[in-house]
Design an enzyme around this catalytic site. Structure first.
Site, PDB file in Angstrom:
ATOM      1  N   ASP A  35       0.852  -1.193   0.000  1.00 53.46           N
ATOM      2  CA  ASP A  35       0.000   0.000   0.000  1.00 53.46           C
ATOM      3  C   ASP A  35       0.885   1.240   0.000  1.00 53.46           C
ATOM      4  OD1 ASP A  35       0.778  -0.738   2.642  1.00 53.46           O
ATOM      5  OD2 ASP A  35      -0.726   0.613   3.490  1.00 53.46           O
ATOM      6  N   GLU A 101      -0.085  -0.872   5.830  1.00 51.22           N
ATOM      7  CA  GLU A 101       0.993  -0.343   6.661  1.00 51.22           C
ATOM      8  C   GLU A 101       0.844   1.153   6.832  1.00 51.22           C
ATOM      9  OE1 GLU A 101       4.892   1.146   7.985  1.00 51.22           O
ATOM     10  OE2 GLU A 101       3.797   1.690   6.187  1.00 51.22           O
TER      11      GLU A 101
HETATM   12 ZN   LIG Z   1       6.859   2.206   4.101  1.00 53.06          ZN
END
Ligand SMILES: [Zn+2]
Length: 345
Positions: A35, A101
């Site tokens: 992501d 994340e």
């Molecule tokens: Zn990163």
């Protein structure tokens, strides 16, 4: 190879990947996230943020350095390493790749690690390919991260007329005294591998629209970045004690936000040596072993195995025109390959 979608009420479903080749030990795992942060105003980009344009040997795109680029390097290095060994690893090599994340990080690495542990996966060491180099490839390997803790200091008093302060109890006076006391002394002087811890007030709020009324309450928010001289618990006790002394019996309390970012250190030793020697062999520079910066998924991985972070140059991460020299992608692949060859020697 397992594609896993994790869910949680109030958060988006997220796809994750776990892949392993080999059945023996040692078990080295590469971790990463696919992501990315939003591109912002796409018109400000020299090339479209999701086109992957290569111009003058520079690859442009959101995620080029943070951190699809490093995942590509990890994968290329593992394929090269396996090809040189007839397709069979000496131990085991895995990939832990998440799509959660940069966001809330609830349907990502935390659940992926728990899932892997439940099916009996045991990792010996992890390399996380976050972009760790401030200027040039070879600058910095991260061997730990500071912890992070947020709190709100709340001081309550008694509202009243500003002309009759004796009939009121002004919380503004007390919050100023408590803040000054909390900030007066450093939290520590640093440690062998960490800078001094720091408490930063980020907001002071009274919310009073009337200038001649003493308000009933004052609040101040703060963030603490702390090193391995503290734990979450000991840090709370320290801040609380300083505040209590300054409050001189007046009423206050501190609301702590839950923190999943405890401090950690991967003690330098053979594994860290393999990584930094591989970096030095390819770049000609011995990297700093650092614990600086914000948090990463290493804070979750460290509960399962020692983790070291090394990736691309982070100068353009989260910015317009995020980009990476294609030469750096080649060099990082060579570094990961060198790590694999030495680790499984
Ligand atoms: Zn990163």
């Amino acid at each position: 190879m397992h594609r896993l979608t994790f869910s949680e009420p109030g958060a988006d479903d997220v796809e994750n990947l776990f892949a392993r080749i080999g059945v023996a030990g040692p078990h080295l795992v590469f971790a990463g996230h696919t992501d990315v942060v939003p591109p912002g105003d796409e018109a400000r980009w020299r090339h479209p943020p999701f086109a992957g344009v290569v111009a003058d040997d520079v690859l442009y795109g959101r995620g080029a350095v943070d951190m699809k680029g490093a995942i590509a390097c990890e994968l290329a290095a593992v394929l090269d390493h396996l090809a040189a060994r007839g397709g069979k690893p000496k131990g085991s090599i895995s990939f832990l790749v998440t799509g959660d994340e940069e966001g809330v990080a609830v349907n990502g690495t935390v659940k992926l690690l728990r899932w892997a542990a439940a099916r009996g996966e045991k990792f010996d060491h992890c390399i996380l390919g976050e972009p760790t180099n401030p200027r040039q490839l070879g600058d910095m390997v991260k061997i730990g991260r500071r912890g992070s803790l947020n709190g709100t200091l709340i001081v309550t008093g008694t509202a009243g007329h500003a002309a009759y302060p004796a009939l009121a109890d002004n919380p503004v006076h007390r919050i100023v005294a408590i803040m000054a006391a909390v900030m007066a002394e450093p939290l520590d002087a640093g440690s062998a591998h960490f800078e001094p811890s720091n408490l930063e007030f980020t907001s002071v709020d009274v919310g009073n629209k009337t200038v001649n009324v003493i308000p009933p309450e004052a609040r101040a928010r703060f963030n603490v970045r702390f090193n391995d001289r503290h734990t979450l618990a000991s840090l709370k006790t320290l801040v609380q004690a300083r505040a209590r002394t300054a409050a001189q019996g007046g009423h206050f309390h501190i609301e702590w936000e839950p923190s999943n970012a405890d401090v950690f250190l991967t003690t330098p030793g053979p594994f860290v040596d393999v990584v930094s020697s591989a970096v030095a062999a390819v770049t000609g520079r011995r990297p700093d072993l650092s614990t600086s910066g914000g948090t990463s998924d290493a804070r979750f991985i460290k509960d399962y195995c020692p983790v070291v972070e090394f990736g691309l140059v982070n100068a353009t991460m989260h910015k317009v025109d995020e980009c990476v020299d294609t030469a750096d992608l080649v060099a990082l692949t060579t570094i990961y390959r060198r790590i694999l060859d030495w680790y499984f020697a």
